[in-house]
Design a protein around this motif. Structure first.
Motif: not given
Length: 291
Positions: A93-94, A151-155, A229-235
């Motif tokens: 996407v990026t 979230s991936l959107a934040g990345v 993604l701190q705290g979102s290991a599934d992301q």
């Protein structure tokens, strides 16, 4: 009078003459290639060794009995499928967004005339000299205000445009003849159609090079995804997920496991380079010819 046979004689290029200088040049190229390829070869060979072989001193260069045990063990330690999917979403996407925004902005800077164009372009180039760590906190605060953290959107969102990509597209688009663009406009083509059907095919080598640069950079990106993604290991993308292998079985320091994970992570960028290498070389040659 020139004979027909002479006319059909194939053209001969310059012949390579074996001289001490050329032999030294070839030797230097071979040495540099071996040095550059050695870490990749060592990584792959180590991933095929047993844990005992990876710990031996002096090191064992070749695995005695190559096996894939480390690869199956990696799948047990980290969620490979989910991590690869996250990395693919981020990188693809990026990269697509960078291609589109770079083409549009580069086309505007190359073929349009407007006030403060040179000042805006100079400001854009100046952002290329900012270390990423300088913009880390401001970008993190902005993504927080937008509710995009964890979230991936934040990345993805902060990387939808790239200054280097705009610069690269501008330099190549400047070489596209204005007459070709004007002819398309006379035929009634819109600006977007001119850009994507006339200009984009003409700068395809540069687009391929930018695809390669952007994909590899964002596939291997570590600091920014880790911050957002701190705290979102599934992301987590694959690069962050594989960092868990460094602490796995720390007592034995299972190097083969780490190398197997690194080998899996490096496969997509390598395959992309194999696919785009012809365009990448063309872009380098074209930039060299244009000066």
């Amino acid at each position: 009078m020139t004979t027909a046979g002479a006319d059909r004689r194939p053209l001969e290029g310059p012949r390579f003459k074996a001289t001490p200088a050329s032999a030294l040049l070839v030797l230097v190229i071979i040495v540099v290639a071996v040095i550059a390829a050695f870490p990749l070869a060592w990584m792959i060979l180590t991933s095929l060794k047993t844990p005992q072989e990876t710990m031996q001193v002096p090191p064992v260069w070749l695995p005695g009995a190559p096996n894939l045990d480390a690869y199956t063990q990696v799948a047990e330690v980290v969620s490979l499928g989910r991590s690869f999917l996250n990395s693919a979403v981020i990188a693809v996407v990026t990269t697509l967004a960078i291609i589109v925004t770079s083409l549009m902005a580069g086309y505007a800077f190359a073929k349009y005339e407007f006030r403060y164009k040179e000042a805006l372009f100079a400001l854009l180039i100046a952002t290329m000299f900012l270390p990423p760590i300088v913009t880390l906190i401001p970008l993190y605060r902005i993504t927080g205000y937008l509710g995009l953290n964890a979230s991936l959107a934040g990345v993805i969102v902060p990387n939808l445009a790239n200054a280097f990509g705009i610069f690269l597209m501008r330099q190549f688009i400047k070489g596209v003849p204005n007459e070709l663009i004007e002819a398309a406009r006379v035929d009634g083509a819109s600006e977007l159609r001119v850009l994507f059907q006339i200009v984009a095919p003409a700068v395809m080598p540069a687009i391929a090079a930018l695809v390669l640069f952007a994909f590899v950079y964002h596939w291997n990106s570590y600091l920014w995804p880790l911050t957002v993604l701190q705290g979102s290991a599934d992301q987590y993308p694959i690069v962050i997920s594989l960092s868990r292998l460094l602490s796995y079985n720390r007592g034995a320091m299972n190097t083969g496991l780490v190398m197997a994970g690194a080998t899996l992570a490096v496969l997509p960028p390598v395959l992309l380079f194999v696919i785009l290498q012809r365009f990448f070389v063309d872009s380098v040659v074209s930039s060299g010819v244009k000066g």
